[in-house]
Design a protein around this motif. Structure first.
Motif, short mmCIF file in Angstrom:
data_model
loop_
_atom_site.label_atom_id
_atom_site.label_comp_id
_atom_site.label_asym_id
_atom_site.label_seq_id
_atom_site.Cartn_x
_atom_site.Cartn_y
_atom_site.Cartn_z
N ASP A 1 0.57 13.22 -0.75
CA ASP A 1 0.76 14.02 -1.96
C ASP A 1 2.26 14.06 -2.32
N TYR A 2 2.86 12.85 -2.32
CA TYR A 2 4.30 12.69 -2.58
C TYR A 2 4.62 13.15 -4.01
N ARG A 3 5.63 14.02 -4.14
CA ARG A 3 5.95 14.62 -5.44
C ARG A 3 7.41 14.43 -5.86
N ASP B 1 0.81 -1.23 0.00
CA ASP B 1 0.00 0.00 0.00
C ASP B 1 0.84 1.27 0.00
N TYR B 2 2.09 1.18 -0.43
CA TYR B 2 2.96 2.36 -0.50
C TYR B 2 2.37 3.42 -1.45
N ASP B 3 1.92 2.99 -2.62
CA ASP B 3 1.39 3.95 -3.61
C ASP B 3 0.05 4.53 -3.18
N ALA C 1 19.44 -5.47 -4.59
CA ALA C 1 20.82 -5.16 -4.18
C ALA C 1 20.84 -4.12 -3.09
N ASP C 2 21.84 -4.24 -2.21
CA ASP C 2 22.07 -3.26 -1.16
C ASP C 2 23.09 -2.25 -1.68
N LEU C 3 22.60 -1.05 -1.87
CA LEU C 3 23.43 0.02 -2.44
C LEU C 3 24.67 0.30 -1.60
N THR C 4 24.61 0.04 -0.32
CA THR C 4 25.77 0.31 0.53
C THR C 4 26.86 -0.74 0.33
N ALA D 1 16.93 -1.04 -9.29
CA ALA D 1 17.67 -1.71 -8.22
C ALA D 1 17.08 -1.27 -6.89
N ASP D 2 16.93 -2.21 -5.96
CA ASP D 2 16.39 -1.89 -4.64
C ASP D 2 16.74 -3.04 -3.69
N ILE D 3 16.83 -2.70 -2.41
CA ILE D 3 17.14 -3.73 -1.42
C ILE D 3 15.91 -4.56 -1.08
N VAL E 1 17.57 3.79 -8.96
CA VAL E 1 18.21 3.23 -7.76
C VAL E 1 17.33 3.47 -6.54
N GLY E 2 17.09 2.42 -5.76
CA GLY E 2 16.11 2.55 -4.66
C GLY E 2 14.76 2.79 -5.29
N ALA E 3 14.50 2.04 -6.35
CA ALA E 3 13.33 2.29 -7.22
C ALA E 3 12.02 2.08 -6.51
N SER F 1 17.40 8.57 -8.84
CA SER F 1 17.02 8.02 -7.54
C SER F 1 16.15 9.04 -6.84
N SER F 2 14.98 8.62 -6.38
CA SER F 2 14.12 9.55 -5.63
C SER F 2 13.76 8.91 -4.29
N GLY F 3 14.00 9.68 -3.23
CA GLY F 3 13.54 9.27 -1.90
C GLY F 3 14.41 8.27 -1.19
N THR F 4 15.53 7.90 -1.74
CA THR F 4 16.37 6.84 -1.16
C THR F 4 17.58 7.41 -0.42
N PHE F 5 18.08 8.55 -0.88
CA PHE F 5 19.16 9.23 -0.16
C PHE F 5 18.48 10.14 0.86
C1 LIG Z 1 11.14 6.13 0.28
S1 LIG Z 1 11.39 4.72 -0.75
C2 LIG Z 1 11.51 5.53 -2.35
C3 LIG Z 1 11.06 4.63 -3.47
C4 LIG Z 1 10.87 5.32 -4.81
N1 LIG Z 1 12.13 5.69 -5.41
C5 LIG Z 1 9.95 6.52 -4.67
O1 LIG Z 1 10.36 7.65 -4.93
O2 LIG Z 1 8.80 6.27 -4.29
C6 LIG Z 1 13.08 4.28 -0.43
C7 LIG Z 1 13.53 3.00 -1.13
O3 LIG Z 1 14.92 2.82 -0.87
C8 LIG Z 1 15.16 1.43 -0.71
N2 LIG Z 1 16.41 1.26 0.03
C9 LIG Z 1 16.63 1.58 1.34
N3 LIG Z 1 17.89 1.26 1.66
C10 LIG Z 1 18.47 0.72 0.56
C11 LIG Z 1 19.76 0.18 0.27
N4 LIG Z 1 20.71 0.11 1.21
N5 LIG Z 1 20.01 -0.28 -0.98
C12 LIG Z 1 19.05 -0.23 -1.94
N6 LIG Z 1 17.80 0.25 -1.74
C13 LIG Z 1 17.52 0.73 -0.49
C14 LIG Z 1 13.93 0.93 0.03
O4 LIG Z 1 13.76 -0.46 -0.09
C15 LIG Z 1 12.82 1.75 -0.65
O5 LIG Z 1 12.26 1.07 -1.75
#
Ligand SMILES: C[S@@+](CC[C@H](N)C(=O)[O-])C[C@H]1O[C@@H](n2cnc3c(N)ncnc32)[C@H](O)[C@@H]1O
Length: 210
Positions: A40-42, A30-32, A107-110, A85-87, A63-65, A125-129
């Motif tokens: 209202d995520y933009r 239910d994330y979406d 994959a784990d980006l770290t 790519a996403d963990i 990345v972190g899709a 990449s959106s929302g992952t950093f």
């Molecule tokens: C807030 S969500 C953002 C998802 C999407 N990009 C968006 O904008 O809706 C953060 C994403 O980062 C991923 N994530 C968190 N830590 C990660 C890591 N170490 N390596 C890869 N993905 C990671 C999570 O699984 C999650 O899908």
């Protein structure tokens, strides 16, 4: 054990990649319709538009899709092919159902990305950093999979940018592996958002691989 309800506060409180695996496993379905619609995520829209506006082209790695929100916008703008790519296996499973991706990679980006060098003309990449997720060191995992001249559009939560040392990292990268760095600031949520994070902002790190 997952102790917190999946929501924005829980996401910002994460500490390790394994915390992300647990939280997003519960959040994927239910994330979406929950978080993204209700808050209202933009950010995914701003990130994809910044990439397209700067002339970005495929193939693109998202990345972190997550559930693929940023790539949905890229696809609407005619950009592809797209890989993800996403963990989180569960987030990628939701994304895969949308039929956007040529390939999804868990994959784990770290820890780096198990992808061939110089595969991509673009990386988004959106929302992952963001707070509780990945820090500036993860940028090192992205550069090898990009081609020389590849365009990057990486959103970085503004509070995380300050606290996690992104300025120093990007400054160091600009001495060699990256060029043309710009950092436009955008609101993460729209006018319908509520709660303490409604006015949070992110910087979109737009740069090219040298
Ligand atoms: C807030 S969500 C953002 C998802 C999407 N990009 C968006 O904008 O809706 C953060 C994403 O980062 C991923 N994530 C968190 N830590 C990660 C890591 N170490 N390596 C890869 N993905 C990671 C999570 O699984 C999650 O899908």
């Amino acid at each position: 054990m997952q102790e917190k309800t999946p929501d924005l506060d829980a996401a910002y409180s994460l500490k390790t990649p394994q915390d992300s695996v647990r939280l997003y496993a519960d959040w994927a379905e239910d994330y979406d319709s929950g978080f993204a619609a209700e808050q209202d995520y933009r950010l995914h829209i701003h990130t994809a538009r910044a990439f397209a506006g700067a002339g970005g082209q495929g193939p693109v790695l998202d990345v972190g899709a997550g559930t693929g929100l940023c790539s949905e916008v890229l696809a609407d703008l005619g950009i592809g092919p797209l890989d993800a790519a996403d963990i989180s296996r569960e987030m990628l499973a939701v994304a895969a159902q949308k039929g956007l991706y040529r390939r999804t990679v868990e994959a784990d980006l770290t820890k780096g990305l198990p992808l061939a060098p110089a595969s991509y003309a673009g990386v988004v990449s959106s929302g992952t950093f963001t707070t509780g997720h990945v820090g500036p060191e993860a940028l090192d995992a992205l550069l090898p999979v990009a081609r020389p001249g590849a365009l990057f559009a990486i959103s970085i939560n503004a509070a995380h940018y300050q606290a996690a040392g992104f300025a120093a990292k990007l400054e160091a990268l600009a001495e060699g592996p990256i060029r043309e760095l710009r950092l436009p600031e955008v609101r993460i949520y729209g006018d319908e958002a509520a709660g303490p994070h409604r006015d949070d902002t992110a910087l979109i790190a737009l740069f090219e691989k040298a």
